[in-house]
Write a protein that holds these residues in place. Sequence first.
Motif, PDB file in Angstrom:
ATOM      1  N   VAL A 147      91.450  42.905 -56.752  1.00 40.24           N
ATOM      2  CA  VAL A 147      91.456  43.950 -55.182  1.00 40.24           C
ATOM      3  C   VAL A 147      93.274  44.249 -55.085  1.00 40.24           C
ATOM      4  O   VAL A 147      93.909  43.918 -54.826  1.00 40.24           O
ATOM      5  N   ILE A 148      92.346  45.654 -54.610  1.00 42.46           N
ATOM      6  CA  ILE A 148      93.752  46.628 -54.871  1.00 42.46           C
ATOM      7  C   ILE A 148      93.606  46.374 -53.035  1.00 42.46           C
ATOM      8  O   ILE A 148      93.188  46.877 -52.215  1.00 42.46           O
ATOM      9  N   LEU A 190      99.949  49.910 -50.857  1.00 36.51           N
ATOM     10  CA  LEU A 190     100.051  50.636 -51.947  1.00 36.51           C
ATOM     11  C   LEU A 190     100.345  52.210 -51.573  1.00 36.51           C
ATOM     12  O   LEU A 190     101.443  52.662 -51.803  1.00 36.51           O
ATOM     13  N   GLU A 191      99.981  52.693 -50.370  1.00 38.50           N
ATOM     14  CA  GLU A 191     100.191  53.891 -49.741  1.00 38.50           C
ATOM     15  C   GLU A 191     101.168  53.777 -48.587  1.00 38.50           C
ATOM     16  O   GLU A 191     102.530  54.635 -48.861  1.00 38.50           O
ATOM     17  N   LYS A 192     101.574  52.529 -47.887  1.00 39.05           N
ATOM     18  CA  LYS A 192     102.803  52.394 -47.052  1.00 39.05           C
ATOM     19  C   LYS A 192     103.999  52.421 -48.178  1.00 39.05           C
ATOM     20  O   LYS A 192     105.333  53.104 -48.248  1.00 39.05           O
ATOM     21  N   ASP A 193     103.879  51.439 -49.797  1.00 37.17           N
ATOM     22  CA  ASP A 193     104.918  51.806 -50.680  1.00 37.17           C
ATOM     23  C   ASP A 193     104.986  53.250 -51.497  1.00 37.17           C
ATOM     24  O   ASP A 193     106.795  53.790 -51.640  1.00 37.17           O
ATOM     25  N   MET A 220      80.877  41.925 -64.847  1.00 37.80           N
ATOM     26  CA  MET A 220      81.600  41.559 -65.244  1.00 37.80           C
ATOM     27  C   MET A 220      82.680  41.082 -63.147  1.00 37.80           C
ATOM     28  O   MET A 220      81.600  41.442 -62.731  1.00 37.80           O
ATOM     29  N   ALA A 221      82.418  40.228 -62.845  1.00 36.08           N
ATOM     30  CA  ALA A 221      83.269  39.606 -61.539  1.00 36.08           C
ATOM     31  C   ALA A 221      84.438  39.759 -61.619  1.00 36.08           C
ATOM     32  O   ALA A 221      85.199  39.665 -62.382  1.00 36.08           O
ATOM     33  N   SER A 222      84.373  40.271 -60.027  1.00 31.49           N
ATOM     34  CA  SER A 222      85.913  40.629 -59.698  1.00 31.49           C
ATOM     35  C   SER A 222      86.776  39.610 -59.041  1.00 31.49           C
ATOM     36  O   SER A 222      85.395  38.592 -57.885  1.00 31.49           O
TER      37      SER A 222
END
Length: 113
Positions: A8-9, A14-17, A1-3
Motif C-alpha cells: 500500500v502506497i 509521498l506528496e509531502k516528501d 494477486m493479494a496485496s
Amino acid sequence: MASSQRDVIDFSALEKDLRASVEAERKYQRENNAKLRAVQQGVASYQQFRDLVLTSHLTPLHKKEKNARKQAPWNPLVAPDKNTPVPQEQHIPDQHQQNIHQTGNNNSTTDPQ
C-alpha cells in the motif's frame, strides 16, 4: 494477486516528501544564483557575500506595495491623527520601590524589626 500492508502506497506522505524535495531544490537554486551574482558583482568581504546569500529569499517591493495604506500602525503609541489622544504610559512601581516610598528608607539591606 493479494496485496499486503507493504504494497500500500501512502500518497499523502509521498506528496509531502515531494513538496519538501521541490522546496529544497528551489532553495538550492536560489542560493546558488545569489552566490554567482555576488561573485560577479565582486563583493568586498565575506560578510557582504553571506548577507546576499542569506537574503536571497527576499523580493523587492512593487510600487503599489510601497504606496499601499497600512492596515495597522507601526507604532501603536503614536496617534493616527491629531484629534485622537495619545495613550499615556502608566508606571506601576514594583514591590521594592513601594516599600522604599512607604518607609522613607532607601537602604534595602536593613532587616525589619
